[in-house]
Design a protein around this motif. Structure first.
Motif, PDB file in Angstrom:
ATOM      1  N   LEU A   1       0.832  -1.211   0.000  1.00 40.31           N
ATOM      2  CA  LEU A   1       0.000   0.000   0.000  1.00 40.31           C
ATOM      3  C   LEU A   1       0.863   1.255   0.000  1.00 40.31           C
ATOM      4  O   LEU A   1       0.607   2.195  -0.763  1.00 40.31           O
ATOM      5  CB  LEU A   1      -0.948  -0.002   1.199  1.00 40.31           C
ATOM      6  N   VAL A   2       1.888   1.279   0.823  1.00 41.55           N
ATOM      7  CA  VAL A   2       2.789   2.436   0.848  1.00 41.55           C
ATOM      8  C   VAL A   2       3.460   2.609  -0.520  1.00 41.55           C
ATOM      9  O   VAL A   2       3.574   3.728  -1.027  1.00 41.55           O
ATOM     10  CB  VAL A   2       3.839   2.310   1.978  1.00 41.55           C
ATOM     11  N   ALA A   3       3.873   1.501  -1.133  1.00 48.86           N
ATOM     12  CA  ALA A   3       4.508   1.578  -2.458  1.00 48.86           C
ATOM     13  C   ALA A   3       3.527   2.073  -3.516  1.00 48.86           C
ATOM     14  O   ALA A   3       3.881   2.883  -4.380  1.00 48.86           O
ATOM     15  CB  ALA A   3       5.074   0.214  -2.848  1.00 48.86           C
ATOM     16  N   LEU A   4       2.290   1.609  -3.448  1.00 53.36           N
ATOM     17  CA  LEU A   4       1.269   2.072  -4.390  1.00 53.36           C
ATOM     18  C   LEU A   4       1.013   3.566  -4.227  1.00 53.36           C
ATOM     19  O   LEU A   4       0.930   4.309  -5.221  1.00 53.36           O
ATOM     20  CB  LEU A   4      -0.028   1.284  -4.199  1.00 53.36           C
ATOM     21  N   LEU A   5       0.906   4.021  -2.996  1.00 50.79           N
ATOM     22  CA  LEU A   5       0.727   5.454  -2.753  1.00 50.79           C
ATOM     23  C   LEU A   5       1.931   6.250  -3.269  1.00 50.79           C
ATOM     24  O   LEU A   5       1.781   7.375  -3.740  1.00 50.79           O
ATOM     25  CB  LEU A   5       0.498   5.722  -1.270  1.00 50.79           C
ATOM     26  N   GLY A   6       3.116   5.642  -3.205  1.00 51.82           N
ATOM     27  CA  GLY A   6       4.313   6.297  -3.741  1.00 51.82           C
ATOM     28  C   GLY A   6       4.223   6.500  -5.246  1.00 51.82           C
ATOM     29  O   GLY A   6       4.579   7.569  -5.765  1.00 51.82           O
ATOM     30  N   ILE A   7       3.726   5.501  -5.972  1.00 48.94           N
ATOM     31  CA  ILE A   7       3.553   5.654  -7.434  1.00 48.94           C
ATOM     32  C   ILE A   7       2.537   6.746  -7.724  1.00 48.94           C
ATOM     33  O   ILE A   7       2.767   7.620  -8.572  1.00 48.94           O
ATOM     34  CB  ILE A   7       3.072   4.344  -8.088  1.00 48.94           C
ATOM     35  N   ILE A   8       1.411   6.699  -7.034  1.00 45.53           N
ATOM     36  CA  ILE A   8       0.358   7.696  -7.263  1.00 45.53           C
ATOM     37  C   ILE A   8       0.899   9.087  -6.970  1.00 45.53           C
ATOM     38  O   ILE A   8       0.683  10.023  -7.747  1.00 45.53           O
ATOM     39  CB  ILE A   8      -0.889   7.377  -6.416  1.00 45.53           C
ATOM     40  N   SER A   9       1.622   9.231  -5.877  1.00 37.45           N
ATOM     41  CA  SER A   9       2.191  10.529  -5.524  1.00 37.45           C
ATOM     42  C   SER A   9       3.175  11.011  -6.590  1.00 37.45           C
ATOM     43  O   SER A   9       3.149  12.179  -6.981  1.00 37.45           O
ATOM     44  CB  SER A   9       2.885  10.442  -4.161  1.00 37.45           C
ATOM     45  N   ALA A  10       4.022  10.106  -7.055  1.00 39.93           N
ATOM     46  CA  ALA A  10       4.999  10.488  -8.087  1.00 39.93           C
ATOM     47  C   ALA A  10       4.297  10.946  -9.363  1.00 39.93           C
ATOM     48  O   ALA A  10       4.720  11.916 -10.008  1.00 39.93           O
ATOM     49  CB  ALA A  10       5.929   9.313  -8.380  1.00 39.93           C
ATOM     50  N   LEU A  11       3.210  10.280  -9.715  1.00 34.79           N
ATOM     51  CA  LEU A  11       2.462  10.656 -10.925  1.00 34.79           C
ATOM     52  C   LEU A  11       1.675  11.953 -10.752  1.00 34.79           C
ATOM     53  O   LEU A  11       1.436  12.668 -11.733  1.00 34.79           O
ATOM     54  CB  LEU A  11       1.507   9.528 -11.319  1.00 34.79           C
ATOM     55  N   LEU A  12       1.257  12.255  -9.524  1.00 31.08           N
ATOM     56  CA  LEU A  12       0.434  13.449  -9.280  1.00 31.08           C
ATOM     57  C   LEU A  12       1.236  14.724  -9.067  1.00 31.08           C
ATOM     58  O   LEU A  12       0.657  15.791  -8.876  1.00 31.08           O
ATOM     59  CB  LEU A  12      -0.469  13.222  -8.061  1.00 31.08           C
ATOM     60  N   GLN A  13       2.552  14.621  -9.093  1.00 34.34           N
ATOM     61  CA  GLN A  13       3.366  15.828  -8.925  1.00 34.34           C
ATOM     62  C   GLN A  13       3.056  16.829 -10.045  1.00 34.34           C
ATOM     63  O   GLN A  13       2.728  16.437 -11.161  1.00 34.34           O
ATOM     64  CB  GLN A  13       4.858  15.480  -8.934  1.00 34.34           C
TER      65      GLN A  13
END
Length: 158
Positions: free
Chosen positions: A80-92
């Motif tokens: 879950l933390v890794a998935l949130l990391g991808i989403i965060s990286a894409l939402l920058q």
């Protein structure tokens, strides 16, 4: 979408998620060490289920089943933390290619690590497979560290 961007799409959130990913992955290695030190590696004697009939440990499996099952459960938190990391990286506002790729690599490493962990159980803790399981974990931790450093480089004021 704006709410999500405001929550995890900021550079500060990405840095924090990347650091949380380091902590989570080191944590699962520590619990994996507890599995090894307590002899709980076959506390759940099969994979992906804990028994032929259940995905969870049963009281009859005792403390070893609980320790092994607890370690398996942490995979979901790490993922879950890794998935949130991808989403965060894409939402920058200006997504950086390297940050998105590192976040994706970390996320891909979680199921890879779980599969090698399953193979470890299915081979009755073959030392070569156990070693490979540990090395995959170290690769994921290296990826989380690289992600954190990249996120910090992109947002040095964090």
């Amino acid at each position: 979408m704006n709410l999500l961007r405001g929550l995890i799409g900021t550079p500060t959130a990405l840095c924090r998620l990347a650091f949380a990913s380091i902590v989570a992955n080191v944590g699962i290695v520590i619990t994996g060490g507890a599995v090894r030190l307590t002899g709980s590696g076959l506390g759940c004697p099969t994979w992906p289920r804990c028994t032929e009939d259940s995905y969870t440990a049963t009281p009859a499996m005792g403390v070893n089943g609980a320790i092994e099952f607890g370690n398996r459960l942490l995979t979901f938190a790490v993922g879950l933390v890794a998935l949130l990391g991808i989403i965060s990286a894409l939402l920058q506002r200006h997504p950086r290619r390297r940050t998105v790729l590192l976040a994706a690599a970390v996320f891909a490493g979680i199921p890879a690590q779980a599969l090698v962990g399953g193979l470890t159980v299915l081979t009755d803790l073959n030392p070569w497979v156990v070693g490979c399981h540990f090395l995959v974990s170290m690769g994921v931790i290296a990826g989380t560290y690289a992600l954190w450093r990249a996120a910090l480089a992109d947002h040095p004021a964090t």
